[in-house]
Scaffold this motif. Structure first.
Motif, PDB file in Angstrom:
ATOM      1  N   ALA A  69     -28.005 -23.971 -22.584  1.00 13.60           N
ATOM      2  CA  ALA A  69     -26.727 -24.622 -22.248  1.00 13.60           C
ATOM      3  C   ALA A  69     -26.924 -25.913 -21.341  1.00 13.60           C
ATOM      4  O   ALA A  69     -26.294 -26.747 -21.385  1.00 13.60           O
ATOM      5  CB  ALA A  69     -25.909 -23.508 -21.685  1.00 13.60           C
ATOM      6  N   ASN A  70     -28.094 -25.800 -20.376  1.00 15.42           N
ATOM      7  CA  ASN A  70     -28.305 -26.888 -19.590  1.00 15.42           C
ATOM      8  C   ASN A  70     -28.982 -28.263 -20.365  1.00 15.42           C
ATOM      9  O   ASN A  70     -29.298 -29.295 -19.935  1.00 15.42           O
ATOM     10  CB  ASN A  70     -29.105 -26.677 -18.591  1.00 15.42           C
ATOM     11  N   HIS A  71     -29.443 -27.761 -21.634  1.00 12.20           N
ATOM     12  CA  HIS A  71     -30.112 -29.087 -22.417  1.00 12.20           C
ATOM     13  C   HIS A  71     -29.310 -29.503 -23.514  1.00 12.20           C
ATOM     14  O   HIS A  71     -29.561 -30.499 -24.177  1.00 12.20           O
ATOM     15  CB  HIS A  71     -31.469 -28.303 -22.781  1.00 12.20           C
ATOM     16  N   TYR A  72     -28.595 -28.583 -24.044  1.00 15.71           N
ATOM     17  CA  TYR A  72     -27.584 -29.112 -25.355  1.00 15.71           C
ATOM     18  C   TYR A  72     -26.281 -28.511 -25.259  1.00 15.71           C
ATOM     19  O   TYR A  72     -26.001 -27.399 -25.251  1.00 15.71           O
ATOM     20  CB  TYR A  72     -28.599 -28.391 -26.500  1.00 15.71           C
ATOM     21  N   GLN A  73     -25.504 -29.473 -25.443  1.00 13.65           N
ATOM     22  CA  GLN A  73     -23.987 -29.312 -25.906  1.00 13.65           C
ATOM     23  C   GLN A  73     -23.587 -30.441 -26.967  1.00 13.65           C
ATOM     24  O   GLN A  73     -23.973 -31.510 -26.871  1.00 13.65           O
ATOM     25  CB  GLN A  73     -23.075 -29.297 -24.719  1.00 13.65           C
ATOM     26  N   ARG A  74     -22.800 -29.986 -27.844  1.00 14.49           N
ATOM     27  CA  ARG A  74     -22.147 -30.750 -28.972  1.00 14.49           C
ATOM     28  C   ARG A  74     -20.789 -30.713 -29.179  1.00 14.49           C
ATOM     29  O   ARG A  74     -20.270 -29.869 -28.993  1.00 14.49           O
ATOM     30  CB  ARG A  74     -22.790 -30.523 -30.310  1.00 14.49           C
ATOM     31  N   LEU A  75     -20.144 -31.798 -29.177  1.00 12.74           N
ATOM     32  CA  LEU A  75     -18.929 -32.180 -29.216  1.00 12.74           C
ATOM     33  C   LEU A  75     -18.624 -32.989 -30.556  1.00 12.74           C
ATOM     34  O   LEU A  75     -18.981 -33.882 -30.847  1.00 12.74           O
ATOM     35  CB  LEU A  75     -18.089 -32.611 -28.289  1.00 12.74           C
ATOM     36  N   SER A  76     -18.225 -32.027 -31.886  1.00 10.20           N
ATOM     37  CA  SER A  76     -18.077 -32.879 -32.907  1.00 10.20           C
ATOM     38  C   SER A  76     -16.632 -33.118 -33.323  1.00 10.20           C
ATOM     39  O   SER A  76     -15.774 -32.454 -33.012  1.00 10.20           O
ATOM     40  CB  SER A  76     -18.542 -32.311 -34.107  1.00 10.20           C
ATOM     41  N   ILE A  77     -16.137 -34.255 -33.762  1.00 15.96           N
ATOM     42  CA  ILE A  77     -14.925 -34.938 -33.815  1.00 15.96           C
ATOM     43  C   ILE A  77     -14.791 -35.526 -35.284  1.00 15.96           C
ATOM     44  O   ILE A  77     -15.443 -36.372 -35.835  1.00 15.96           O
ATOM     45  CB  ILE A  77     -14.462 -35.994 -33.008  1.00 15.96           C
ATOM     46  N   ARG A  78     -13.860 -34.886 -36.101  1.00 21.20           N
ATOM     47  CA  ARG A  78     -13.566 -35.223 -37.523  1.00 21.20           C
ATOM     48  C   ARG A  78     -12.557 -36.150 -37.325  1.00 21.20           C
ATOM     49  O   ARG A  78     -11.499 -35.530 -36.726  1.00 21.20           O
ATOM     50  CB  ARG A  78     -13.409 -34.072 -38.432  1.00 21.20           C
ATOM     51  N   HIS A  79     -12.540 -37.352 -37.768  1.00 21.47           N
ATOM     52  CA  HIS A  79     -11.235 -38.324 -38.005  1.00 21.47           C
ATOM     53  C   HIS A  79     -11.136 -38.774 -39.281  1.00 21.47           C
ATOM     54  O   HIS A  79     -12.032 -38.767 -40.175  1.00 21.47           O
ATOM     55  CB  HIS A  79     -10.970 -39.096 -36.860  1.00 21.47           C
ATOM     56  N   GLY A  80     -10.498 -39.689 -39.421  1.00 28.42           N
ATOM     57  CA  GLY A  80     -10.198 -40.645 -40.777  1.00 28.42           C
ATOM     58  C   GLY A  80     -11.463 -41.228 -41.095  1.00 28.42           C
ATOM     59  O   GLY A  80     -12.243 -41.689 -40.165  1.00 28.42           O
ATOM     60  N   LEU A  81     -11.594 -41.405 -42.345  1.00 28.73           N
ATOM     61  CA  LEU A  81     -13.008 -41.925 -43.065  1.00 28.73           C
ATOM     62  C   LEU A  81     -13.264 -43.420 -42.521  1.00 28.73           C
ATOM     63  O   LEU A  81     -14.081 -44.059 -42.455  1.00 28.73           O
ATOM     64  CB  LEU A  81     -12.928 -41.790 -44.671  1.00 28.73           C
ATOM     65  N   HIS A  82     -11.927 -44.273 -42.461  1.00 25.39           N
ATOM     66  CA  HIS A  82     -12.191 -45.614 -42.079  1.00 25.39           C
ATOM     67  C   HIS A  82     -12.425 -45.968 -40.733  1.00 25.39           C
ATOM     68  O   HIS A  82     -12.388 -47.047 -40.350  1.00 25.39           O
ATOM     69  CB  HIS A  82     -11.044 -46.475 -42.604  1.00 25.39           C
ATOM     70  N   ASP A  83     -12.163 -45.028 -39.793  1.00 21.63           N
ATOM     71  CA  ASP A  83     -12.262 -45.137 -38.437  1.00 21.63           C
ATOM     72  C   ASP A  83     -13.847 -45.333 -37.793  1.00 21.63           C
ATOM     73  O   ASP A  83     -14.479 -44.065 -37.712  1.00 21.63           O
ATOM     74  CB  ASP A  83     -11.803 -44.223 -37.563  1.00 21.63           C
ATOM     75  N   ASP A  84     -14.387 -46.121 -37.865  1.00 19.17           N
ATOM     76  CA  ASP A  84     -15.823 -46.464 -37.028  1.00 19.17           C
ATOM     77  C   ASP A  84     -15.855 -46.575 -35.847  1.00 19.17           C
ATOM     78  O   ASP A  84     -15.377 -47.496 -35.302  1.00 19.17           O
ATOM     79  CB  ASP A  84     -16.495 -47.628 -37.862  1.00 19.17           C
ATOM     80  N   TRP A  85     -16.438 -45.642 -34.868  1.00 15.13           N
ATOM     81  CA  TRP A  85     -16.571 -45.837 -33.637  1.00 15.13           C
ATOM     82  C   TRP A  85     -17.757 -45.250 -32.879  1.00 15.13           C
ATOM     83  O   TRP A  85     -18.383 -44.364 -33.750  1.00 15.13           O
ATOM     84  CB  TRP A  85     -15.183 -45.267 -32.935  1.00 15.13           C
ATOM     85  N   VAL A  86     -18.182 -45.651 -31.986  1.00 15.32           N
ATOM     86  CA  VAL A  86     -19.311 -45.386 -31.302  1.00 15.32           C
ATOM     87  C   VAL A  86     -19.142 -44.747 -29.907  1.00 15.32           C
ATOM     88  O   VAL A  86     -18.541 -45.498 -28.987  1.00 15.32           O
ATOM     89  CB  VAL A  86     -20.572 -46.355 -31.353  1.00 15.32           C
ATOM     90  N   VAL A  87     -19.758 -43.638 -29.714  1.00 17.08           N
ATOM     91  CA  VAL A  87     -19.632 -43.186 -27.984  1.00 17.08           C
ATOM     92  C   VAL A  87     -20.684 -43.713 -27.272  1.00 17.08           C
ATOM     93  O   VAL A  87     -21.960 -43.853 -27.702  1.00 17.08           O
ATOM     94  CB  VAL A  87     -19.948 -41.694 -28.086  1.00 17.08           C
ATOM     95  N   HIS A  88     -20.347 -44.522 -26.256  1.00 15.79           N
ATOM     96  CA  HIS A  88     -21.281 -45.249 -25.535  1.00 15.79           C
ATOM     97  C   HIS A  88     -22.031 -44.300 -24.361  1.00 15.79           C
ATOM     98  O   HIS A  88     -23.104 -44.192 -23.629  1.00 15.79           O
ATOM     99  CB  HIS A  88     -20.923 -46.435 -24.916  1.00 15.79           C
ATOM    100  N   SER A  89     -20.764 -43.543 -23.661  1.00 16.27           N
ATOM    101  CA  SER A  89     -21.347 -42.538 -22.532  1.00 16.27           C
ATOM    102  C   SER A  89     -20.398 -41.374 -22.629  1.00 16.27           C
ATOM    103  O   SER A  89     -19.044 -41.459 -22.930  1.00 16.27           O
ATOM    104  CB  SER A  89     -21.334 -43.354 -21.454  1.00 16.27           C
ATOM    105  N   SER A  90     -20.818 -40.245 -22.035  1.00 17.16           N
ATOM    106  CA  SER A  90     -19.632 -39.183 -21.663  1.00 17.16           C
ATOM    107  C   SER A  90     -19.800 -38.592 -20.391  1.00 17.16           C
ATOM    108  O   SER A  90     -21.047 -38.600 -19.520  1.00 17.16           O
ATOM    109  CB  SER A  90     -19.773 -38.102 -22.523  1.00 17.16           C
ATOM    110  N   THR A  91     -18.869 -38.320 -19.402  1.00 18.70           N
ATOM    111  CA  THR A  91     -19.064 -38.062 -18.110  1.00 18.70           C
ATOM    112  C   THR A  91     -18.454 -36.686 -17.989  1.00 18.70           C
ATOM    113  O   THR A  91     -17.136 -36.492 -18.476  1.00 18.70           O
ATOM    114  CB  THR A  91     -18.398 -39.171 -17.211  1.00 18.70           C
ATOM    115  N   PRO A  92     -19.008 -35.444 -17.628  1.00 17.55           N
ATOM    116  CA  PRO A  92     -18.483 -34.205 -17.551  1.00 17.55           C
ATOM    117  C   PRO A  92     -17.521 -34.477 -16.298  1.00 17.55           C
ATOM    118  O   PRO A  92     -17.536 -34.853 -15.279  1.00 17.55           O
ATOM    119  CB  PRO A  92     -19.617 -33.356 -17.006  1.00 17.55           C
ATOM    120  N   ALA A  93     -16.389 -33.636 -16.469  1.00 14.43           N
ATOM    121  CA  ALA A  93     -15.335 -33.653 -15.402  1.00 14.43           C
ATOM    122  C   ALA A  93     -15.716 -32.686 -14.352  1.00 14.43           C
ATOM    123  O   ALA A  93     -16.525 -31.844 -14.337  1.00 14.43           O
ATOM    124  CB  ALA A  93     -13.882 -33.009 -16.220  1.00 14.43           C
TER     125      ALA A  93
END
Length: 167
Positions: A15-39
């Protein structure tokens, strides 16, 4: 963003080394995650995500929503392509963000619709860090690094100047 499906998987052995969040959305929506910040633990959020389509928040009930929409209404200034974000030290409701636009953004997540204030920075912002409840350190392109006082951002956000500029 239309009702994305979120799946959170955590392997407790790593858990300290790997966590994954997968999001499925429309096929034509291209987006890139630049960063994530834990709350922070006191928040009902899991994390905040900075992307090329604005900011997203992931709540502990696994819901995903935009903090700043990808389409800016005419005449309104909103953060769009976000490279970095951080919570105000000691207050999980206040969020700072920076990205391609040369602006240090600040909002209070308790507002029904996020209202953003900003201070102009020298260049695009690559990193920022809340160093105490009243100050945030910002760095970016063109060797720009400055320390801002959050209290001045709230009084006169567009005229706010850094407390200190680093050479």
């Amino acid at each position: 963003m239309k009702h994305p499906h979120i799946r959170i998987s955590v392997d407790l052995t790593v858990a300290n080394h790997y966590q994954r969040l997968s999001i499925r959305h429309g096929l034509h929506d291209d987006w890139v995650v630049h960063s994530s910040t834990p709350a922070p633990p006191s928040s009902d959020l899991i994390c905040v995500i900075g992307s090329n389509s604005g900011l997203l928040q992931v709540r502990s009930n696994e819901s995903l929503s935009a903090i700043a929409p990808s389409v800016t209404p005419k005449g309104m200034h909103l953060p769009q392509e976000i490279f970095t974000q951080d919570f105000q030290q000691g207050n999980h409701n206040v969020l700072f963000a920076g990205g391609r636009q040369p602006r240090l953004w600040i909002t209070d997540l308790r507002a029904p619709e996020a209202r953003w204030s900003f201070a102009k920075h020298t260049s695009s912002i690559g990193h920022l860090k809340s160093v105490n409840p009243h100050q945030v350190l910002v760095s970016g392109l063109q060797s720009s690094m400055a320390l801002y006082d959050v209290r001045f951002l709230r009084r006169n956000p567009r005229g706010a100047r850094p407390l200190l500029k680093f050479q």
